[in-house]
Design a protein around this motif. Structure first.
Motif, PDB file in Angstrom:
ATOM      1  N   TRP A 102      47.935  69.968  92.880  1.00  0.00           N
ATOM      2  CA  TRP A 102      47.657  68.574  93.267  1.00  0.00           C
ATOM      3  C   TRP A 102      47.095  68.513  94.677  1.00  0.00           C
ATOM      4  CZ3 TRP A 102      47.016  64.372  90.534  1.00  0.00           C
ATOM      5  CH2 TRP A 102      47.641  64.261  89.294  1.00  0.00           C
ATOM      6  N   THR A 103      47.687  69.279  95.573  1.00  0.00           N
ATOM      7  CA  THR A 103      47.248  69.249  96.960  1.00  0.00           C
ATOM      8  C   THR A 103      45.850  69.833  97.105  1.00  0.00           C
ATOM      9  OG1 THR A 103      49.554  69.439  97.632  1.00  0.00           O
ATOM     10  CG2 THR A 103      47.903  69.842  99.314  1.00  0.00           C
ATOM     11  N   LEU A 104      45.587  70.962  96.449  1.00  0.00           N
ATOM     12  CA  LEU A 104      44.246  71.541  96.509  1.00  0.00           C
ATOM     13  C   LEU A 104      43.215  70.607  95.877  1.00  0.00           C
ATOM     14  CD1 LEU A 104      45.099  75.271  95.795  1.00  0.00           C
ATOM     15  CD2 LEU A 104      44.069  74.361  97.902  1.00  0.00           C
ATOM     16  N   ALA A 105      43.596  69.900  94.827  1.00  0.00           N
ATOM     17  CA  ALA A 105      42.678  68.923  94.226  1.00  0.00           C
ATOM     18  C   ALA A 105      42.430  67.761  95.182  1.00  0.00           C
ATOM     19  CB  ALA A 105      43.244  68.417  92.900  1.00  0.00           C
ATOM     20  N   SER A 106      43.468  67.343  95.899  1.00  0.00           N
ATOM     21  CA  SER A 106      43.316  66.199  96.814  1.00  0.00           C
ATOM     22  C   SER A 106      42.393  66.517  97.993  1.00  0.00           C
ATOM     23  CB  SER A 106      44.675  65.720  97.317  1.00  0.00           C
ATOM     24  OG  SER A 106      45.198  66.611  98.284  1.00  0.00           O
ATOM     25  N   VAL A 107      42.268  67.802  98.353  1.00  0.00           N
ATOM     26  CA  VAL A 107      41.336  68.174  99.425  1.00  0.00           C
ATOM     27  C   VAL A 107      40.024  68.716  98.858  1.00  0.00           C
ATOM     28  CG1 VAL A 107      43.166  68.552 101.131  1.00  0.00           C
ATOM     29  CG2 VAL A 107      42.327  70.500  99.789  1.00  0.00           C
ATOM     30  N   GLY A 108      39.825  68.590  97.545  1.00  0.00           N
ATOM     31  CA  GLY A 108      38.557  68.927  96.908  1.00  0.00           C
ATOM     32  C   GLY A 108      38.335  70.392  96.592  1.00  0.00           C
ATOM     33  N   GLU A 109      39.399  71.205  96.591  1.00  0.00           N
ATOM     34  CA  GLU A 109      39.228  72.635  96.350  1.00  0.00           C
ATOM     35  C   GLU A 109      39.298  73.018  94.871  1.00  0.00           C
ATOM     36  OE1 GLU A 109      38.118  74.746  98.452  1.00  0.00           O
ATOM     37  OE2 GLU A 109      38.256  73.441 100.195  1.00  0.00           O
ATOM     38  N   ILE A 110      39.908  72.207  94.043  1.00  0.00           N
ATOM     39  CA  ILE A 110      39.889  72.414  92.584  1.00  0.00           C
ATOM     40  C   ILE A 110      39.718  71.047  91.929  1.00  0.00           C
ATOM     41  CG2 ILE A 110      41.272  74.537  92.590  1.00  0.00           C
ATOM     42  CD1 ILE A 110      43.655  72.879  91.601  1.00  0.00           C
ATOM     43  N   PRO A 111      39.247  71.018  90.676  1.00  0.00           N
ATOM     44  CA  PRO A 111      39.052  69.741  89.990  1.00  0.00           C
ATOM     45  C   PRO A 111      40.390  69.025  89.748  1.00  0.00           C
ATOM     46  CG  PRO A 111      37.960  71.543  88.802  1.00  0.00           C
ATOM     47  CD  PRO A 111      38.812  72.167  89.863  1.00  0.00           C
ATOM     48  N   ARG A 112      40.391  67.718  89.872  1.00  0.00           N
ATOM     49  CA  ARG A 112      41.610  66.921  89.646  1.00  0.00           C
ATOM     50  C   ARG A 112      42.125  67.051  88.213  1.00  0.00           C
ATOM     51  NH1 ARG A 112      43.168  63.629  93.749  1.00  0.00           N
ATOM     52  NH2 ARG A 112      41.614  63.210  95.329  1.00  0.00           N
ATOM     53  N   ARG A 113      41.243  67.355  87.284  1.00  0.00           N
ATOM     54  CA  ARG A 113      41.686  67.468  85.892  1.00  0.00           C
ATOM     55  C   ARG A 113      42.711  68.590  85.705  1.00  0.00           C
ATOM     56  NH1 ARG A 113      36.285  68.782  85.989  1.00  0.00           N
ATOM     57  NH2 ARG A 113      35.877  71.018  85.885  1.00  0.00           N
ATOM     58  N   VAL A 114      42.686  69.587  86.580  1.00  0.00           N
ATOM     59  CA  VAL A 114      43.607  70.718  86.444  1.00  0.00           C
ATOM     60  C   VAL A 114      45.052  70.290  86.678  1.00  0.00           C
ATOM     61  CG1 VAL A 114      44.246  72.984  87.353  1.00  0.00           C
ATOM     62  CG2 VAL A 114      41.835  72.447  86.878  1.00  0.00           C
ATOM     63  N   PRO A 115      45.388  69.704  87.837  1.00  0.00           N
ATOM     64  CA  PRO A 115      46.786  69.292  88.007  1.00  0.00           C
ATOM     65  C   PRO A 115      47.205  68.191  87.043  1.00  0.00           C
ATOM     66  CG  PRO A 115      45.479  68.565  89.883  1.00  0.00           C
ATOM     67  CD  PRO A 115      44.607  69.473  89.054  1.00  0.00           C
ATOM     68  N   ILE A 116      46.281  67.339  86.642  1.00  0.00           N
ATOM     69  CA  ILE A 116      46.615  66.301  85.660  1.00  0.00           C
ATOM     70  C   ILE A 116      47.003  66.956  84.339  1.00  0.00           C
ATOM     71  CG2 ILE A 116      45.658  64.423  84.250  1.00  0.00           C
ATOM     72  CD1 ILE A 116      43.996  63.641  86.787  1.00  0.00           C
ATOM     73  N   THR A 117      46.206  67.932  83.906  1.00  0.00           N
ATOM     74  CA  THR A 117      46.503  68.656  82.661  1.00  0.00           C
ATOM     75  C   THR A 117      47.847  69.360  82.755  1.00  0.00           C
ATOM     76  OG1 THR A 117      44.150  68.976  82.213  1.00  0.00           O
ATOM     77  CG2 THR A 117      45.689  70.464  81.089  1.00  0.00           C
ATOM     78  N   VAL A 118      48.082  70.050  83.867  1.00  0.00           N
ATOM     79  CA  VAL A 118      49.341  70.767  84.057  1.00  0.00           C
ATOM     80  C   VAL A 118      50.520  69.809  83.978  1.00  0.00           C
ATOM     81  CG1 VAL A 118      50.722  72.068  85.740  1.00  0.00           C
ATOM     82  CG2 VAL A 118      48.340  72.716  85.321  1.00  0.00           C
ATOM     83  N   LEU A 119      50.416  68.683  84.657  1.00  0.00           N
ATOM     84  CA  LEU A 119      51.513  67.714  84.661  1.00  0.00           C
ATOM     85  C   LEU A 119      51.769  67.141  83.269  1.00  0.00           C
ATOM     86  CD1 LEU A 119      53.619  66.062  86.224  1.00  0.00           C
ATOM     87  CD2 LEU A 119      51.845  64.329  86.537  1.00  0.00           C
TER      88      LEU A 119
END
Length: 183
Positions: free
Chosen positions: A80-97
């Motif tokens: 989530w944190t890496l997605a929030s700073v633009g380092e990975i796509p937001r879809r990844v933590p959303i999928t994981v959650l």
């Protein structure tokens, strides 16, 4: 039980506790080699606790409950944190959650009864996600030619996360048709 028998649980607890400072560090916009090394050390504790527990026969009920919690909480928080700073796509933590919540809700009884165990695909998925998080934590300037590889690995990890979650759910619901286990 001797203190040495608790070493796997100590490594797991350290991983869980280390998640907070890692997330704060990344949230502060600090990516780079030091952050990447921190995430790598965080991820390495998953291998260390498992290797100690298996090889030394130091498995415990506490470890069986704490290890997946540390993994899921840490992967989710760092992703989530890496997605929030633009380092990975937001879809990844959303999928994981989403997968983690669904899996927890649909497998809790089987897990409590000890009818679920870690799958080989689950280990592969975790390793891929760990590598993606470590690479993403290095920041865009440090990746150079690797560019979007952390995105691709994170996406692959998310797809595997879905497959693993579905596998756990299917395993949890294999019974005699009335929800009773036959063995």
């Amino acid at each position: 039980m001797r203190v040495t028998h608790q070493l796997p649980n100590i490594f797991t607890a350290v991983r869980l506790a280390a998640t907070v400072p890692l997330v704060r560090h990344i949230r502060g916009g600090r990516t780079g080699l030091a952050t990447s090394v921190g995430v790598a050390l965080w991820a390495a504790t998953d291998w260390v606790d498992g290797a100690l527990a298996r090889r030394m026969h130091w498995e415990s009920k506490v470890g069986q409950a704490l290890d997946p919690l540390a993994d899921r909480a840490g992967i989710s928080a760092i992703a989530w944190t890496l997605a929030s700073v633009g380092e990975i796509p937001r879809r990844v933590p959303i999928t994981v959650l989403v997968v983690d919540v669904a899996t927890a809700l649909l497998t809790s009884k089987a897990a409590y009864r000890g009818h679920l165990s870690v799958s080989y695909l689950g280990k592969v998925r975790s390793a891929i996600l760990f590598v993606a998080l470590v690479m993403a934590a290095s920041g865009p300037r440090k990746r150079g030619r690797l560019g979007r590889l952390p995105h691709a690995l994170a996406d692959l990890g998310a797809v595997l996360h879905i497959a693993v979650g579905v596998g756990y759910i299917r395993t949890a619901h294999k019974g005699d048709g009335r929800g009773h286990w036959t063995h």
